[in-house]
Structures are given as structure tokens and as C-alpha cells.
Scaffold this motif. Structure first.
Motif, PDB file in Angstrom:
ATOM      1  N   GLY A  33       0.836  -1.196   0.000  1.00 48.85           N
ATOM      2  CA  GLY A  33       0.000   0.000   0.000  1.00 48.85           C
ATOM      3  C   GLY A  33       0.867   1.240   0.000  1.00 48.85           C
ATOM      4  N   ALA A  34       0.398   2.290  -0.655  1.00 51.15           N
ATOM      5  CA  ALA A  34       1.148   3.546  -0.709  1.00 51.15           C
ATOM      6  C   ALA A  34       0.992   4.304   0.597  1.00 51.15           C
ATOM      7  CB  ALA A  34       0.647   4.391  -1.873  1.00 51.15           C
ATOM      8  N   LEU A  68      -2.287   4.648   3.160  1.00 51.08           N
ATOM      9  CA  LEU A  68      -2.228   4.234   4.566  1.00 51.08           C
ATOM     10  C   LEU A  68      -2.501   5.402   5.507  1.00 51.08           C
ATOM     11  CD1 LEU A  68       0.898   1.895   4.349  1.00 51.08           C
ATOM     12  CD2 LEU A  68      -1.523   1.256   4.241  1.00 51.08           C
ATOM     13  N   GLN A  69      -2.068   6.597   5.120  1.00 50.60           N
ATOM     14  CA  GLN A  69      -2.349   7.780   5.940  1.00 50.60           C
ATOM     15  C   GLN A  69      -3.844   8.075   5.978  1.00 50.60           C
ATOM     16  OE1 GLN A  69       0.103  10.795   4.128  1.00 50.60           O
ATOM     17  NE2 GLN A  69       2.009   9.805   4.791  1.00 50.60           N
ATOM     18  N   PHE A  94      -5.003   4.647  -4.404  1.00 50.74           N
ATOM     19  CA  PHE A  94      -6.409   4.280  -4.530  1.00 50.74           C
ATOM     20  C   PHE A  94      -6.755   2.981  -3.799  1.00 50.74           C
ATOM     21  CE2 PHE A  94      -6.046   7.116  -8.219  1.00 50.74           C
ATOM     22  CZ  PHE A  94      -7.181   7.898  -8.046  1.00 50.74           C
ATOM     23  N   GLY A  95      -5.755   2.148  -3.509  1.00 51.24           N
ATOM     24  CA  GLY A  95      -6.036   0.891  -2.839  1.00 51.24           C
ATOM     25  C   GLY A  95      -4.793   0.045  -2.689  1.00 51.24           C
ATOM     26  N   LEU A  96      -4.979  -1.139  -2.104  1.00 44.83           N
ATOM     27  CA  LEU A  96      -3.879  -2.067  -1.873  1.00 44.83           C
ATOM     28  C   LEU A  96      -3.708  -2.969  -3.092  1.00 44.83           C
ATOM     29  CD1 LEU A  96      -4.727  -3.141   1.796  1.00 44.83           C
ATOM     30  CD2 LEU A  96      -3.414  -1.149   1.001  1.00 44.83           C
ATOM     31  N   SER A  97      -2.489  -3.488  -3.263  1.00 43.85           N
ATOM     32  CA  SER A  97      -2.199  -4.315  -4.428  1.00 43.85           C
ATOM     33  C   SER A  97      -1.139  -5.346  -4.096  1.00 43.85           C
ATOM     34  CB  SER A  97      -1.708  -3.436  -5.584  1.00 43.85           C
ATOM     35  OG  SER A  97      -1.295  -4.228  -6.681  1.00 43.85           O
ATOM     36  N   ARG A 109       5.215  -2.790   2.442  1.00 38.05           N
ATOM     37  CA  ARG A 109       4.802  -4.192   2.515  1.00 38.05           C
ATOM     38  C   ARG A 109       3.926  -4.359   3.750  1.00 38.05           C
ATOM     39  NH1 ARG A 109       9.351  -8.764   2.800  1.00 38.05           N
ATOM     40  NH2 ARG A 109       9.503  -8.450   0.553  1.00 38.05           N
ATOM     41  N   LEU A 110       2.794  -5.048   3.599  1.00 43.00           N
ATOM     42  CA  LEU A 110       1.772  -5.050   4.642  1.00 43.00           C
ATOM     43  C   LEU A 110       1.507  -6.414   5.246  1.00 43.00           C
ATOM     44  CD1 LEU A 110      -0.819  -2.742   2.839  1.00 43.00           C
ATOM     45  CD2 LEU A 110       0.871  -2.084   4.563  1.00 43.00           C
ATOM     46  N   VAL A 111       0.824  -6.399   6.365  1.00 43.54           N
ATOM     47  CA  VAL A 111       0.229  -7.521   7.080  1.00 43.54           C
ATOM     48  C   VAL A 111       1.256  -8.440   7.710  1.00 43.54           C
ATOM     49  CG1 VAL A 111      -1.381  -9.456   6.987  1.00 43.54           C
ATOM     50  CG2 VAL A 111      -1.822  -7.425   5.619  1.00 43.54           C
TER      51      VAL A 111
END
Length: 301
Positions: free
Chosen positions: A173-174, A178-179, A238-241, A256-258
């Protein structure tokens, strides 16, 4: 057979590789410009040197033994290195001309291949390269391309396919996203987030479900069948990828997430048609591309 393996002769290794790739002694002999008895003796000599059986005859065909399969990948790497060494040492790569068409996904074409094309231009400046950036699978047998980079194993029996490396991908996510929406820390949190879709949403939902990410169609607010466009929307917040780590880690504002680790591994295959055995330009590009992808994905560019 002797139980004390010794250093094998390169000609014998080359005979084994040609036989494994073509599936028969006669075809391998034609490829190497040898008589069939000579090639058969070379393969037998390699088996003697190594103290193992590499082939077994099943009807009229030859099949690799388990030991042969284990050695084949190492032998292919030796063959690629020898081909590149011979071309470079003799200066022949400078004189190779003609066009080679490479097909790859739009993301691979735009983000991964440029450095390879620079290396190829330095090695064979007279080659013309046409990169077909397409997410569908182009038909090599119909000569829509000469070399394909694919993420599934080609099934056509007349193609030469090689598993080059396994790549990693993760969820990103950008910072701007995230902000605005917060940072998910568990897979359960993802139900409250927006995702970028790549093409068919239903296919993506099943794909994500297999990765233990359980969201619905309502989580997709924007997307595109064009990978570059969809990824740009992710960069714009606009969203996660999900994205190849090699691509995403170049951008410090993509997080990098999660799990803070790759979500999945996926294969990178190279495929080409039988002309690989007779065309110097296709052989050169195939071998250099294989070497480049290995170095790049393993962190040794």
C-alpha cells in the motif's frame, strides 16, 4: 561401472544435455553434428565417469533416470555458461543479427527487462529486439514470439521450457493510502480496506481467498486489465495491491503489509521453440535472459 567418479569430459556432458533436451540419441547426434554411435559412446562414458545411470530406454524412447533429472538443471547451467563464453571469447556475439521477439507481462516488460536489454545491447549490438508486453499467453508455436516469459509451465510438447527461478510477491500500500485509511496489521483487517483489481474481479477474489485473504467484490473500487495502469493506481493511493517484491521494493513509499513477508512464491519460466537448437540469436538471448533473471531475482544483478 566404477564406484570412483572422476571429473567428466565436457564433450560427454554436452552429449548428455543434447540427448536430454531432444529425447533421442539420433536427434542429439544431428544437433551436435556427430554420428549416433559416437554420441552414444559419449553418454555411456559420462555414466561410467559418474558411476550412475542417466537414461533408461522405455520402448523406443529414452527417459531420464532420477539421477539424470537431478543433474540436468546443473548441466543446463553449464551449457548456458559455455555458450556465452564461446560467443564472447570469439567475438561472434558482436556479429549476430536479426530480430528476436520476447513476450512477457506488461509489468515484467516495463520494470524487469530494461536492464537486461542494456546488457544484451552491449553483447550483441546488431540484434533487434521486439518486446511484446501482453498478459495473455502468446503462441510460440505459431511464431507470435520467439521467447516467452511465463508464470505457468508451458504444456505444449514441442516447446523447450526452463524453470529459471521462483519470485516472491507481497501485499503493498502507498503511504498516501495508509495515511488516509490506516495500516492493516492482520488479514482480518483487510476486510475494511480497498483493493486494486487486475482484470476479472471474480478471479482475483478466488486468488486472494487462496492466500487466506477473505474480502468481497465491495472491496474493489477501481482497477484495470492493464497491469501498469492498475499498479499506477496503487501508487496513487487508490487501494492495496499484490506486487512482485522486485518491482515494489524500488519505491520507498510503497509499504509491505500484514505479514511483513512475501505472501506467495510464483515460478518464472522461459519457453521457446525448437529453433533454439539452430538459431544463434535465439540461443544467445535465451541463455542471457536466463542468467539475468537468476541474478536479478536472487539479488545479484
Amino acid at each position: 561401472m566404477s564406484n570412483a567418479p572422476k571429473t567428466p569430459d565436457w564433450n560427454h556432458i554436452r552429449a548428455f544435455l543434447a540427448t536430454a533436451e531432444t529425447g533421442s540419441l539420433s536427434a542429439a547426434a544431428r544437433q551436435l553434428g556427430l554420428t549416433q554411435p559416437t554420441l552414444s559412446r559419449q553418454v555411456a562414458a559420462l555414466e561410467e565417469d559418474l558411476g550412475i545411470l542417466l537414461f533408461e530406454r522405455v520402448g523406443r524412447t529414452l527417459e531420464l533416470t532420477s539421477a539424470g533429472v537431478e543433474l540436468l538443471d546443473h548441466t543446463k547451467q553449464m551449457g548456458e555458461a559455455a555458450n556465452l563464453f564461446a560467443l564472447t571469447a570469439s567475438g561472434q556475439s558482436q556479429s549476430i543479427e536479426g530480430e528476436v521477439r520476447i513476450t512477457a507481462s506488461d509489468m515484467m516488460s516495463a520494470y524487469i527487462l530494461p536492464q537486461f536489454l542494456r546488457e544484451l545491447e552491449d553483447t550483441a549490438p546488431n540484434l533487434k529486439i521486439d518486446v511484446i508486453a501482453a498478459n495473455d499467453i502468446r503462441d510460440l508455436l505459431r511464431r507470435e514470439a520467439d521467447i516467452a516469459i511465463r508464470h505457468v509451465r508451458p504444456e505444449q510438447p514441442d516447446l523447450i521450457a526452463k524453470l529459471v527461478v521462483e519470485a516472491n510477491a507481497s501485499l503493498y500500500g502507498a503511504d498516501s493510502y495508509l495515511q488516509r485509511y490506516g495500516t492493516p496489521t492482520t488479514r482480518e483487517d483487510l476486510k475494511d480496506h480497498r483493493f486494486i483489481s487486475y482484470g476479472d474481479t471474480a478471479v482475483m477474489l478466488q486468488y486472494l481467498k487462496d492466500l487466506d485473504i477473505h474480502i468481497t467484490d465491495d472491496n474493489f473500487h477501481i482497477g484495470s486489465e492493464n497491469g501498469l495502469v492498475a499498479w499506477q493506481y496503487a501508487l496513487e493511493g487508490f487501494g492495496l495491491s499484490i506486487m512482485d517484491d522486485l518491482v515494489a521494493r524500488r519505491l520507498p513509499f510503497m509499504r509491505r503489509l500484514v505479514t511483513q513477508e512475501e505472501l506467495l512464491k510464483y515460478p518464472v519460466w522461459l519457453a521457446t521453440h525448437q529453433e533454439l537448437h539452430t538459431s544463434r540469436r535465439i540461443r544467445l538471448v535465451f541463455d542471457m535472459l536466463s542468467d539475468y533473471l537468476k541474478r536479478t531475482y536472487r539479488g545479484n544483478p
